[in-house]
Write a protein that holds these residues in place. Structure first.
Motif, PDB file in Angstrom:
ATOM      1  N   TYR A  15       0.822  -1.198   0.000  1.00 19.21           N
ATOM      2  CA  TYR A  15       0.000   0.000   0.000  1.00 19.21           C
ATOM      3  C   TYR A  15       0.860   1.253   0.000  1.00 19.21           C
ATOM      4  CZ  TYR A  15      -4.441  -2.377   0.674  1.00 19.21           C
ATOM      5  OH  TYR A  15      -5.548  -3.143   0.509  1.00 19.21           O
ATOM      6  N   TRP A  16       1.921   1.250   0.794  1.00 18.07           N
ATOM      7  CA  TRP A  16       2.799   2.411   0.845  1.00 18.07           C
ATOM      8  C   TRP A  16       3.404   2.675  -0.523  1.00 18.07           C
ATOM      9  CZ3 TRP A  16       8.084   2.982   0.048  1.00 18.07           C
ATOM     10  CH2 TRP A  16       8.575   4.238   0.343  1.00 18.07           C
ATOM     11  N   TRP A 180       4.660   8.872  12.977  1.00 16.22           N
ATOM     12  CA  TRP A 180       4.706   8.487  11.562  1.00 16.22           C
ATOM     13  C   TRP A 180       4.018   7.140  11.333  1.00 16.22           C
ATOM     14  CZ3 TRP A 180      10.446  10.200  10.744  1.00 16.22           C
ATOM     15  CH2 TRP A 180      10.467  11.554  10.404  1.00 16.22           C
ATOM     16  N   ARG A 181       4.121   6.263  12.311  1.00 13.62           N
ATOM     17  CA  ARG A 181       3.443   4.964  12.214  1.00 13.62           C
ATOM     18  C   ARG A 181       1.918   5.177  12.160  1.00 13.62           C
ATOM     19  NH1 ARG A 181       6.094   0.295  13.167  1.00 13.62           N
ATOM     20  NH2 ARG A 181       7.802   1.142  14.369  1.00 13.62           N
ATOM     21  N   LYS A 182       1.407   6.071  12.999  1.00 10.27           N
ATOM     22  CA  LYS A 182      -0.028   6.384  13.002  1.00 10.27           C
ATOM     23  C   LYS A 182      -0.444   7.000  11.665  1.00 10.27           C
ATOM     24  CE  LYS A 182      -0.291   7.388  17.946  1.00 10.27           C
ATOM     25  NZ  LYS A 182      -0.464   8.490  18.923  1.00 10.27           N
ATOM     26  N   LYS A 183       0.382   7.913  11.152  1.00 11.61           N
ATOM     27  CA  LYS A 183       0.066   8.559   9.875  1.00 11.61           C
ATOM     28  C   LYS A 183       0.043   7.535   8.745  1.00 11.61           C
ATOM     29  CE  LYS A 183       1.339  12.204   6.660  1.00 11.61           C
ATOM     30  NZ  LYS A 183       0.861  11.456   5.547  1.00 11.61           N
ATOM     31  N   LEU A 184       1.001   6.625   8.717  1.00 10.51           N
ATOM     32  CA  LEU A 184       1.043   5.590   7.684  1.00 10.51           C
ATOM     33  C   LEU A 184      -0.205   4.708   7.759  1.00 10.51           C
ATOM     34  CD1 LEU A 184       2.544   4.188   5.368  1.00 10.51           C
ATOM     35  CD2 LEU A 184       3.718   2.811   7.096  1.00 10.51           C
ATOM     36  N   THR A 186      -3.100   5.563   8.909  1.00 15.21           N
ATOM     37  CA  THR A 186      -4.218   6.388   8.436  1.00 15.21           C
ATOM     38  C   THR A 186      -4.219   6.470   6.914  1.00 15.21           C
ATOM     39  OG1 THR A 186      -4.124   7.688  10.466  1.00 15.21           O
ATOM     40  CG2 THR A 186      -5.295   8.676   8.608  1.00 15.21           C
ATOM     41  N   ASP A 187      -3.044   6.667   6.312  1.00 18.48           N
ATOM     42  CA  ASP A 187      -2.946   6.730   4.848  1.00 18.48           C
ATOM     43  C   ASP A 187      -3.403   5.423   4.214  1.00 18.48           C
ATOM     44  OD1 ASP A 187      -1.927   9.298   4.994  1.00 18.48           O
ATOM     45  OD2 ASP A 187       0.155   8.691   4.667  1.00 18.48           O
ATOM     46  N   ILE A 188      -2.978   4.313   4.782  1.00 22.58           N
ATOM     47  CA  ILE A 188      -3.365   3.003   4.242  1.00 22.58           C
ATOM     48  C   ILE A 188      -4.856   2.788   4.385  1.00 22.58           C
ATOM     49  CG2 ILE A 188      -3.149   0.510   4.574  1.00 22.58           C
ATOM     50  CD1 ILE A 188      -0.192   1.082   5.396  1.00 22.58           C
ATOM     51  N   PHE A 189      -5.388   3.111   5.564  1.00 18.62           N
ATOM     52  CA  PHE A 189      -6.813   2.944   5.805  1.00 18.62           C
ATOM     53  C   PHE A 189      -7.636   3.820   4.868  1.00 18.62           C
ATOM     54  CE2 PHE A 189     -10.729   4.135   8.055  1.00 18.62           C
ATOM     55  CZ  PHE A 189     -11.291   2.867   8.191  1.00 18.62           C
ATOM     56  N   SER A 190      -7.247   5.086   4.706  1.00 16.51           N
ATOM     57  CA  SER A 190      -8.021   5.986   3.861  1.00 16.51           C
ATOM     58  C   SER A 190      -7.909   5.609   2.386  1.00 16.51           C
ATOM     59  CB  SER A 190      -7.603   7.438   4.083  1.00 16.51           C
ATOM     60  OG  SER A 190      -6.273   7.630   3.655  1.00 16.51           O
ATOM     61  N   GLN A 191      -6.785   4.995   1.975  1.00 13.81           N
ATOM     62  CA  GLN A 191      -6.629   4.591   0.575  1.00 13.81           C
ATOM     63  C   GLN A 191      -7.658   3.528   0.199  1.00 13.81           C
ATOM     64  OE1 GLN A 191      -3.267   2.318  -0.588  1.00 13.81           O
ATOM     65  NE2 GLN A 191      -3.384   2.978  -2.709  1.00 13.81           N
ATOM     66  N   SER A 192      -8.043   2.690   1.148  1.00 17.23           N
ATOM     67  CA  SER A 192      -8.998   1.617   0.835  1.00 17.23           C
ATOM     68  C   SER A 192     -10.350   2.185   0.388  1.00 17.23           C
ATOM     69  CB  SER A 192      -9.178   0.685   2.029  1.00 17.23           C
ATOM     70  OG  SER A 192      -9.777   1.371   3.108  1.00 17.23           O
ATOM     71  N   PHE A 193     -10.654   3.421   0.773  1.00 17.54           N
ATOM     72  CA  PHE A 193     -11.903   4.057   0.344  1.00 17.54           C
ATOM     73  C   PHE A 193     -11.787   4.639  -1.053  1.00 17.54           C
ATOM     74  CE2 PHE A 193     -12.179   4.350   5.026  1.00 17.54           C
ATOM     75  CZ  PHE A 193     -13.311   3.594   5.191  1.00 17.54           C
ATOM     76  N   ASP A 194     -10.547   4.865  -1.508  1.00 19.48           N
ATOM     77  CA  ASP A 194     -10.325   5.477  -2.819  1.00 19.48           C
ATOM     78  C   ASP A 194     -10.200   4.442  -3.927  1.00 19.48           C
ATOM     79  OD1 ASP A 194     -10.332   7.957  -1.626  1.00 19.48           O
ATOM     80  OD2 ASP A 194      -8.153   8.036  -1.411  1.00 19.48           O
ATOM     81  N   LEU A 195     -10.070   3.178  -3.599  1.00 23.04           N
ATOM     82  CA  LEU A 195      -9.826   2.147  -4.628  1.00 23.04           C
ATOM     83  C   LEU A 195     -11.051   1.779  -5.391  1.00 23.04           C
ATOM     84  CD1 LEU A 195      -7.339  -0.187  -2.749  1.00 23.04           C
ATOM     85  CD2 LEU A 195      -6.842   1.559  -4.438  1.00 23.04           C
TER      86      LEU A 195
END
Length: 195
Positions: A15-16, A180-184, A186-195
């Motif tokens: 995902y990253w 940064w771990r929390k931000k990553l 969040t980015d991964i979680f929010s990306q699942s809504f964009d797919l």
């Protein structure tokens, strides 16, 4: 514990890498054409059988959203050696591999030689027959060090992110890893809504 996908590649890194490739679209076109992020690569063998696995990367067929290496100047490689992650930045034009290791351990030169020897062969075979087969050189880069035994994955994510953005990797600090771990995540979680 990270879920696994396709062999031994952790999902969060897949995902990253997708996020970074999507981010690269927004980079200046000139800059985006000169880099490629190689998804995680594992090898336990000391021969050249891994060349076939890498050909798909060179051609841009792997991973999903892959980009062909043609015209790229840099390759960014998150690499796991047993239980420790390191980041490699390969400068194709300068024929050099920069090794970013957050634990300061000496990396076995024989392991790096896999890349030093195989990458020129891949480039010659797939991209530019005039590139030459001589090995690449490698150099261990002085970089920030982790203070525990489990932040190496986050460090390589940040090393590659900072290098991609043209920022100084020495700005990475162990005290920032928790946030940064929390931000990553969040980015991964929010990306699942964009797919």
């Amino acid at each position: 514990m990270a879920r696994k996908s396709r062999g031994r590649t952790p999902v969060f890194l897949d995902y990253w890498i997708r996020l970074k490739k999507l981010y690269a679209v927004f980079l200046e076109q000139k800059k985006a054409d000169k880099l490629h992020s190689l998804a995680t690569f594992f090898t336990n063998n000391r021969d050249e059988s891994c060349v076939n696995q890498l050909v798909r990367y060179v051609d841009g067929k792997s991973p999903e959203l892959g980009k062909a290496w043609k015209g790229c100047r840099f390759l960014y490689i998150p690499w796991c050696l047993k239980s420790h992650w390191i980041a490699l930045r390969v400068d194709i034009q300068e024929r050099k591999i920069e090794v970013y290791n957050s634990m300061g351990r000496v990396i076995n030169c024989e392991k790096i030689s896999v890349f030093e020897n195989i990458l020129p062969k891949l480039i010659c075979a797939q991209l530019d027959e005039n590139y030459g087969l001589q090995s690449l050189s490698s150099e261990s880069i002085s970089c920030p060090q982790q203070l525990n035994g489990f932040d190496c994955g986050m460090f390589i994510v940040k090393f590659i992110e900072f290098l991609l953005a043209g920022k100084d990797a020495s700005l990475i600090h162990p005290d920032y890893m928790r946030e940064w771990r929390k931000k990553l995540a969040t980015d991964i979680f929010s990306q699942s809504f964009d797919l």
